[in-house]
Motif scaffolding. Structure first.
Motif, PDB file in Angstrom:
ATOM      1  N   ALA A 356       0.838  -1.210   0.000  1.00  0.00           N
ATOM      2  CA  ALA A 356       0.000   0.000   0.000  1.00  0.00           C
ATOM      3  C   ALA A 356       0.870   1.257   0.000  1.00  0.00           C
ATOM      4  O   ALA A 356       0.633   2.185  -0.779  1.00  0.00           O
ATOM      5  CB  ALA A 356      -0.929  -0.015   1.212  1.00  0.00           C
ATOM      6  N   LYS A 360       0.952   4.014  -3.144  1.00  0.00           N
ATOM      7  CA  LYS A 360       0.445   5.386  -3.015  1.00  0.00           C
ATOM      8  C   LYS A 360       1.132   6.317  -4.009  1.00  0.00           C
ATOM      9  O   LYS A 360       0.491   7.153  -4.640  1.00  0.00           O
ATOM     10  CB  LYS A 360       0.675   5.862  -1.584  1.00  0.00           C
ATOM     11  N   GLU A 365      -5.356   4.587  -5.093  1.00  0.00           N
ATOM     12  CA  GLU A 365      -6.199   5.150  -4.027  1.00  0.00           C
ATOM     13  C   GLU A 365      -6.920   4.082  -3.210  1.00  0.00           C
ATOM     14  O   GLU A 365      -7.596   4.400  -2.235  1.00  0.00           O
ATOM     15  CB  GLU A 365      -7.243   6.082  -4.661  1.00  0.00           C
ATOM     16  N   MET A 366      -6.782   2.834  -3.617  1.00  0.00           N
ATOM     17  CA  MET A 366      -7.467   1.768  -2.871  1.00  0.00           C
ATOM     18  C   MET A 366      -6.691   0.456  -3.024  1.00  0.00           C
ATOM     19  O   MET A 366      -6.269   0.109  -4.126  1.00  0.00           O
ATOM     20  CB  MET A 366      -8.889   1.581  -3.411  1.00  0.00           C
ATOM     21  N   MET A 410      -5.727   5.901   1.937  1.00  0.00           N
ATOM     22  CA  MET A 410      -6.226   4.958   0.927  1.00  0.00           C
ATOM     23  C   MET A 410      -7.461   4.223   1.422  1.00  0.00           C
ATOM     24  O   MET A 410      -7.660   4.066   2.617  1.00  0.00           O
ATOM     25  CB  MET A 410      -5.134   3.934   0.604  1.00  0.00           C
ATOM     26  N   LYS A 411      -8.220   3.760   0.461  1.00  0.00           N
ATOM     27  CA  LYS A 411      -9.400   2.979   0.796  1.00  0.00           C
ATOM     28  C   LYS A 411      -9.034   1.501   0.762  1.00  0.00           C
ATOM     29  O   LYS A 411      -7.974   1.122   0.248  1.00  0.00           O
ATOM     30  CB  LYS A 411     -10.502   3.273  -0.204  1.00  0.00           C
TER      31      LYS A 411
END
Ligand code: GLA
Length: 731
Positions: A356, A360, A365-366, A410-411
């Motif tokens: 993650a 980024k 974003e997820m 982030m999602k």
């Protein structure tokens, strides 16, 4: 009113903005089909039908000595059996007395505003901008009192007609439906029609085939319990001369996710007939006195303006009228990174966080945690069905993992495969009878897993409860809902032996109930469908999923074909497509340009990318957002066909106001010292001047020049270069 009933002529004209569909209560009260084509006024088209005494095509008894009236030669709305029509037909029913006759004659009709809904099956809805009216025509067999209601919802501005049929057993005994189609469409002249379908296989879904109708029954079908990789529940009939821009095209898209059937027959008199609905193989359905059976709906469209227009009709309709999720229109879908091809089963919370953090910087974003987070699941031999977090892998627990991902800005998304069970799972050990298996036989294994009997209520309730528990335990933004095998060994322990022909359909109904209980109760979660890629990509699924993983094949050049084929009916905004490490010879920018012909995301381990590659991905993620509205809401045009030996593959998305467009070109086969190639744009305002920016240059040209002379594509470039030309109207 989009539906005109002419009392004196007994015609029903279903009027959309650009089309007319006409049916008529004909002689002996059979419901005749008269016309489907460009919009005409309320005129009776019965003059089209000529009658002859046709040898070996018999006449209904009550036509008395009139030998020219034979159902074998008449165009009809719902085709019957045992009344002298030997073509493919709509219904096969075994009556309480054992006979196989159904002789449906008109008894009543009603017209109302709004769209019909079906019992347990998804349908399209009217938005506040749509004018929608519905016609219901009831035909009945006077002896058995079995009645069929023909349903037509007319979406006037969308040029779409949604159809279905509802059978009612109005007799006293139980009947058995052996075949019940959602629709019948007769063509007075089928000589010059081509059949277009989207066959494929795992990893190569929705390729395009176009064939001439010949004098036999063409069958497009799935018997796999899912709409399948091998065929899609969509077909088109197009005039032989029809192209992207010109000619009559009829589209038929079935809202059903199980085994389906579309049959097209060119008959002895060169008339064509098309039926579509639930596959009748391994199907039979008991209806007790007073019970109803609803078929799934078909979405039908017609245009005389070619295949592109047909596709636009579907794209607009699928976007507007299938799914109310805010992620369809209102909330931009985030750039996601899915961990499957990044880590397969080999991950834990620490690794996910590392990915993650690295992702980024790519503009991701997820993070989507794919297969492997639950039960005992270190490979694909165990664990399915045990929907609880494996804390050996997610040591910090799911809520904390999600919080840490959220803290990175982030999602978080998660993967499920609800309908399946591994024999090595707590669920199977507790409920071996929940797996689909015929008593006395061992079930076919596929990916070493079994299918749950989703037709059973207790199985449905377990899935709803166990999956909702996970969804409600943490801040989950996205769910990928997978299924990784076809359904075999149809058997349900809840049904008696003589009703086992219902299992396949009841499975689908059960699945919709589970999805209602999970997806519709979580409007803030974005759901993506998946079936080992695109094995269950159909409009019924799109009423639940805002997007569908197109294919497990992430090779960009293969995706050119996949997107081209899918685009016949599905909009870009519904096609999951990712940049992966497959095909290393293809540059990141080209992979990304191709993934933007879809919902865009990544399928790779971000920690393995060089700084330079990360920066290049970031630039492409930014482009995804820049062109989001064009790609998701614009009109999509196929510009060059990858199934032909072309040097360039190209497509265009154009804003509805025609003042902006994005033309993407991929060089797939540049020969040395070859000719200059041009790509001709589509759908521009002819006398409008456009600024064209792409391939490092800017130039200005009129819409007319761009559409008819085209854009010259640089040729001295590395193989598999992609160019994205951004066209904007200038004064
Ligand atoms: C299917 C999906 C993949 C991945 C795996 C996980 O094949 O299509 O994207 O989720 O299952 O097992």
């Amino acid at each position: 009113m989009a539906i005109i009933y002419n009392e004196s002529k007994k015609t029903f004209s279903l009027q959309t903005l650009n089309t007319t569909y006409q049916l008529k209560i004909g002689n002996l009260n059979y419901v005749k089909h008269l016309f489907y084509g460009p919009r005409i006024n309320d005129e009776d088209l019965i003059y089209l039908i000529r009658r002859y005494d046709r040898g070996f095509s018999g006449n209904p008894y009550d036509s008395l000595k009139e030998r020219t009236f034979s159902l074998d030669a008449q165009p009809q709305e719902f085709t019957t059996q045992q009344q002298g029509d030997f073509r493919i037909n709509s219904i096969e029913v075994q009556n309480a007395d054992g006979s196989f006759s159904f002789n449906g004659r008109y008894v009543s009709h009603k017209i109302y505003s709004g769209a019909f809904t079906l019992n347990g099956l998804p349908t399209a809805f009217a938005t506040e901008n749509d004018t929608v009216d519905t016609l219901e025509v009831v035909i009945e067999d006077a002896v058995t009192h079995v009645a069929v209601t023909l349903l037509y919802s007319v979406f006037e501005e969308k040029d779409i007609i949604m159809r279905a049929a509802r059978v009612h057993n109005g007799g006293e005994g139980m009947i058995r439906l052996k075949r019940i189609m959602s629709m019948n469409m007769d063509y007075l002249n089928g000589q010059n029609l081509d059949l277009i379908s989207l066959p494929g296989r795992y990893g190569q879904e929705r390729q395009v085939e176009r064939q001439m109708l010949t004098h036999h029954v063409h069958k497009i079908r799935s018997g796999r319990g899912i709409s399948s990789h091998q065929q899609n529940p969509f077909i088109a009939l197009a005039e032989r001369t029809a192209t992207e821009e010109y000619g009559s095209c009829y589209g038929f898209s079935l809202m059903y996710s199980g085994s389906f059937l579309a049959e097209v027959e060119l008959d002895q008199y060169d008339q064509a007939r098309l039926v579509m609905g639930i596959n009748d193989r391994l199907f039979s359905y008991h209806l007790e006195a007073g019970e109803d059976f609803d078929t799934p709906a078909v979405l039908m469209t017609y245009t005389h303006k070619g295949l592109a227009r047909m596709s636009h009709r579907y794209h607009d309709f699928f976007r507007d009228n299938l799914n109310r999720s805010k992620f369809v229109m209102d909330v931009q879908r985030p750039v996601l990174l899915n961990t499957w091809e990044a880590a397969f089963f080999d991950f834990d919370d620490v690794k996910l966080l590392k990915i993650a953090k690295a992702a980024k910087d790519m503009g991701v974003e997820m993070i989507v945690m794919d297969d492997g987070w639950f039960g005992k699941r270190d490979d694909d031999n165990s664990g399915l069905g045990d929907w609880f977090v494996n804390e050996n892998k997610i040591k910090c627990g799911l809520p904390s993992l999600v919080e840490q991902i959220n803290a990175l800005g982030m999602k978080f998304g998660i993967w499920f495969e609800p309908e399946m069970v591994s024999e090595d799972s707590d669920l199977f050990r507790a409920h071996p009878d929940w797996a689909m298996e015929i008593p006395g036989r061992r079930a076919v294994r596929s990916r070493n897993q079994l299918a749950l009997d989703v037709s059973r209520r207790e199985v449905q309730d377990y899935l709803i409860e166990s999956i909702n528990r996970i969804l409600d335990s943490a801040n989950i933004y996205y769910v990928k809902w997978d299924i990784n095998r076809a359904i075999t060994d149809l058997w349900s322990n809840d049904l008696p032996g003589d009703q086992q022909g219902e299992v396949s359909h009841r499975y689908v109904l059960g699945l919709y109930r589970v999805m209602d209980g999970i997806i519709k109760t979580h409007p803030d979660i974005m759901f993506e469908g998946c079936a080992g890629g695109g094995g269950r990509f159909d409009p019924a699924m799109l009423t639940y999923f805002v997007q569908y993983w197109s294919s497990d094949n992430t090779r960009p050049l293969d995706n050119l074909k996949l997107h081209y084929g899918s685009s016949f009916v599905y909009p870009i905004s519904s096609m999951g497509a990712h940049v992966s490490t497959a095909s290393p010879m293809v540059p990141i920018e080209t992979k990304a340009a191709i993934a933007m012909c879809g919902t865009f995301g990544y399928e790779l381990d971000a920690t393995h990318l060089s700084e330079e590659a990360v920066a290049r991905c970031k630039a492409m993620s930014d482009l995804y957002h820049k062109y989001y509205d064009l790609n998701f809401f614009g009109d999509y045009y196929r510009l060059a066909n990858p199934f032909e030996p072309v040097n360039l593959v190209a497509w265009e998305t154009r804003a509805k106001d025609m003042r902006e467009a994005l033309v993407t070109v991929v060089t797939v086969n540049l020969t040395m010292n070859g000719p200059q190639e041009y790509i001709k744009c589509k759908g521009l305002i002819p006398d409008q001047r456009y600024r064209v920016e792409g391939d490092g240059n800017v130039f200005f040209a009129s819409g007319m020049a761009l559409m008819h002379a085209g854009i010259p594509i640089p040729r001295e470039v590395p193989e598999f270069t992609a160019f994205m030309y951004h066209l904007t109207a200038v004064e």
